[in-house]
Design a protein around this motif. Structure first.
Motif, PDB file in Angstrom:
ATOM      1  N   LEU A 233      -6.410  -7.496   8.327  1.00 33.76           N
ATOM      2  CA  LEU A 233      -6.574  -6.619   9.477  1.00 33.76           C
ATOM      3  C   LEU A 233      -5.403  -5.643   9.496  1.00 33.76           C
ATOM      4  O   LEU A 233      -4.246  -6.047   9.349  1.00 33.76           O
ATOM      5  CB  LEU A 233      -6.599  -7.450  10.764  1.00 33.76           C
ATOM      6  N   GLU A 234      -5.731  -4.379   9.672  1.00 35.34           N
ATOM      7  CA  GLU A 234      -4.684  -3.358   9.650  1.00 35.34           C
ATOM      8  C   GLU A 234      -3.742  -3.532  10.839  1.00 35.34           C
ATOM      9  O   GLU A 234      -4.158  -3.906  11.937  1.00 35.34           O
ATOM     10  CB  GLU A 234      -5.318  -1.967   9.674  1.00 35.34           C
ATOM     11  N   ASP A 235      -2.480  -3.232  10.607  1.00 33.04           N
ATOM     12  CA  ASP A 235      -1.468  -3.400  11.652  1.00 33.04           C
ATOM     13  C   ASP A 235      -1.774  -2.614  12.931  1.00 33.04           C
ATOM     14  O   ASP A 235      -1.561  -3.136  14.035  1.00 33.04           O
ATOM     15  CB  ASP A 235      -0.088  -3.005  11.117  1.00 33.04           C
ATOM     16  N   PRO A 236      -2.270  -1.359  12.847  1.00 38.69           N
ATOM     17  CA  PRO A 236      -2.590  -0.637  14.091  1.00 38.69           C
ATOM     18  C   PRO A 236      -3.619  -1.362  14.955  1.00 38.69           C
ATOM     19  O   PRO A 236      -3.527  -1.347  16.189  1.00 38.69           O
ATOM     20  CB  PRO A 236      -3.137   0.706  13.592  1.00 38.69           C
TER      21      PRO A 236
ATOM     22  N   SER B 170     -18.893 -17.117  13.984  1.00 42.18           N
ATOM     23  CA  SER B 170     -18.248 -17.635  15.199  1.00 42.18           C
ATOM     24  C   SER B 170     -16.797 -17.981  14.911  1.00 42.18           C
ATOM     25  O   SER B 170     -16.429 -18.300  13.776  1.00 42.18           O
ATOM     26  CB  SER B 170     -18.990 -18.873  15.720  1.00 42.18           C
ATOM     27  N   ALA B 171     -15.985 -17.886  15.941  1.00 44.43           N
ATOM     28  CA  ALA B 171     -14.577 -18.266  15.851  1.00 44.43           C
ATOM     29  C   ALA B 171     -14.199 -18.979  17.138  1.00 44.43           C
ATOM     30  O   ALA B 171     -14.521 -18.517  18.228  1.00 44.43           O
ATOM     31  CB  ALA B 171     -13.696 -17.036  15.649  1.00 44.43           C
TER      32      ALA B 171
ATOM     33  N   ILE C  20     -14.636 -11.153  10.209  1.00 51.59           N
ATOM     34  CA  ILE C  20     -13.959 -12.448  10.269  1.00 51.59           C
ATOM     35  C   ILE C  20     -12.467 -12.269  10.532  1.00 51.59           C
ATOM     36  O   ILE C  20     -11.869 -13.003  11.328  1.00 51.59           O
ATOM     37  CB  ILE C  20     -14.208 -13.242   8.973  1.00 51.59           C
ATOM     38  N   ALA C  21     -11.849 -11.281   9.886  1.00 52.60           N
ATOM     39  CA  ALA C  21     -10.426 -11.032  10.130  1.00 52.60           C
ATOM     40  C   ALA C  21     -10.180 -10.644  11.583  1.00 52.60           C
ATOM     41  O   ALA C  21      -9.220 -11.110  12.213  1.00 52.60           O
ATOM     42  CB  ALA C  21      -9.929  -9.925   9.197  1.00 52.60           C
TER      43      ALA C  21
ATOM     44  N   MET D 190      -8.242 -12.069  16.950  1.00 53.60           N
ATOM     45  CA  MET D 190      -8.504 -11.998  18.383  1.00 53.60           C
ATOM     46  C   MET D 190      -8.427 -13.384  19.014  1.00 53.60           C
ATOM     47  O   MET D 190      -7.935 -13.533  20.136  1.00 53.60           O
ATOM     48  CB  MET D 190      -9.870 -11.375  18.657  1.00 53.60           C
ATOM     49  N   SER D 191      -8.891 -14.401  18.308  1.00 49.24           N
ATOM     50  CA  SER D 191      -8.784 -15.770  18.823  1.00 49.24           C
ATOM     51  C   SER D 191      -7.331 -16.150  19.069  1.00 49.24           C
ATOM     52  O   SER D 191      -6.987 -16.753  20.087  1.00 49.24           O
ATOM     53  CB  SER D 191      -9.414 -16.763  17.834  1.00 49.24           C
TER      54      SER D 191
END
Length: 351
Positions: free
Chosen positions: A84-87, A293-294, A320-321, A326-327
């Protein structure tokens, strides 16, 4: 079958290209995408091998190939790279750190963000409080027409609700109401509290001047507390997916997404294929749909779920990333480390 390094690279490019364009991928297109010299004939031979292995399928409308259901599973389990990109990470951190959010707000907000960032349909399930037991109720006055209610269950779950009254409610009424609730409702399962509350309404009428106001406030709060916390966002995104151009298929899916019982039956069919992805995520293949799902923890013993629904042709690595990060961010909102353990700072605040 064990794939060669070249076959793995070609197959991965087919999956990623088809994910973006929703068009069968041919050998000439792959020649432009690969970063090593290879002839169109060699690519066709390798794609034929991948098709024989069940990873690719040939459509009737093109000489190109598309990933099979098995191919998507192979990609997720063996070739997918998540990052996942830092921004994006910084944006998520900023969105959830602006102020303290309640569980309901987190469910609604995370559902909306997931849908917007994936252009797919998202569902977020909060912890199911219906089978918990009420342990304690506390009413804290703010002013003559408002108070904060704290509801604590046997799992340690705390529900906070601000009551705004149409009429002045005295400190004596708030104190008497708190004593009555704790005396009569402690030990009651949350999904039975409403019935028990109705039974003690005559007691409230006898002891409280503004019993109607307080009864209504608590009745609404317990009804919301006992209901399943579900948010759905982005149903309209299904309209733009080529896989759901069939109106009848789309209508069936919309009906499933609008009914939590139907959705549960849909995801728990025997012929579905569930694939664990790391410690937190799971991919469920349901026909030509996929559900990712996560899990996230709200307390040491309670968990919720983030879900994204779309065609099998979705950007698994991105989705998924995003869900995994977010979880973690959601758990941070409630002072939890990864795995559901409370941070030292959160524990100190609660003690």
């Amino acid at each position: 079958m064990e794939l060669t390094q070249r076959q793995r690279i070609i197959f991965k490019k087919v999956v990623e290209q088809f994910t973006y364009c929703a068009e069968p991928v041919g050998s000439k297109a792959l020649m432009q995408l690969l970063d090593f010299p290879i002839s169109s004939a060699t690519i066709r031979n390798e794609m034929a091998v991948l098709e024989k292995a069940g990873l690719l399928e040939k459509t009737h409308t093109s000489s190109g190939r598309v990933p099979s259901r098995f191919g998507y599973r192979y990609y997720v389990e063996n070739l997918m790279e998540t990052s996942l990109e830092d921004p994006i990470k910084h944006s998520l951190q900023a969105l959830f750190s602006q102020r303290h959010y309640s569980l309901d707000e987190v469910v609604e907000k995370s559902c909306s963000i997931l849908s917007e960032m994936t252009n797919l349909t998202s569902i977020v399930l909060g912890p199911d409080s219906r089978h918990q037991v009420l342990v304690h109720v506390q009413l804290v006055p703010i002013d003559a027409k408002s108070a904060v209610a704290l509801i604590i269950t046997d799992t340690g779950h705390t529900e906070t609700k601000v009551f705004h009254f149409d009429e002045d409610v005295s400190m004596e009424d708030l104190r008497s109401c708190t004593e009555l609730m704790n005396d009569q409702l402690t030990g009651t399962p949350i999904d039975h509290v409403i019935d028990r509350l109705k039974e003690i309404e005559p007691l409230m009428a006898a002891k409280l001047v503004r019993h109607e106001v307080l009864f209504e406030a608590f009745a609404q709060t317990f009804m919301r507390f006992a209901s399943e916390k579900v948010a759905v966002a982005g149903r309209c995104h299904m309209l733009y997916q080529p896989e759901f151009s069939d109106v009848n298929k789309l209508q069936r899916l919309m009906k499933i997404l609008e009914d939590s019982d139907l959705f549960k039956q849909w995801t728990e069919q025997e012929n579905n294929i569930a694939i664990p992805v790391g410690e937190r995520n799971e991919l469920i293949q349901i026909g030509d749909c996929s559900v990712i799902s996560a899990k996230f923890h709200y307390s040491d013993s309670e968990e919720g779920q983030l879900m994204v629904i779309g065609p099998n042709r979705m950007q698994y690595s991105k989705v998924i990333a995003l869900m995994d990060y977010m979880s973690s961010v959601i758990e941070g909102v409630f002072g939890l480390h990864e795995g559901g353990e409370k941070s030292d700072e959160q524990t100190e605040k609660e003690s």
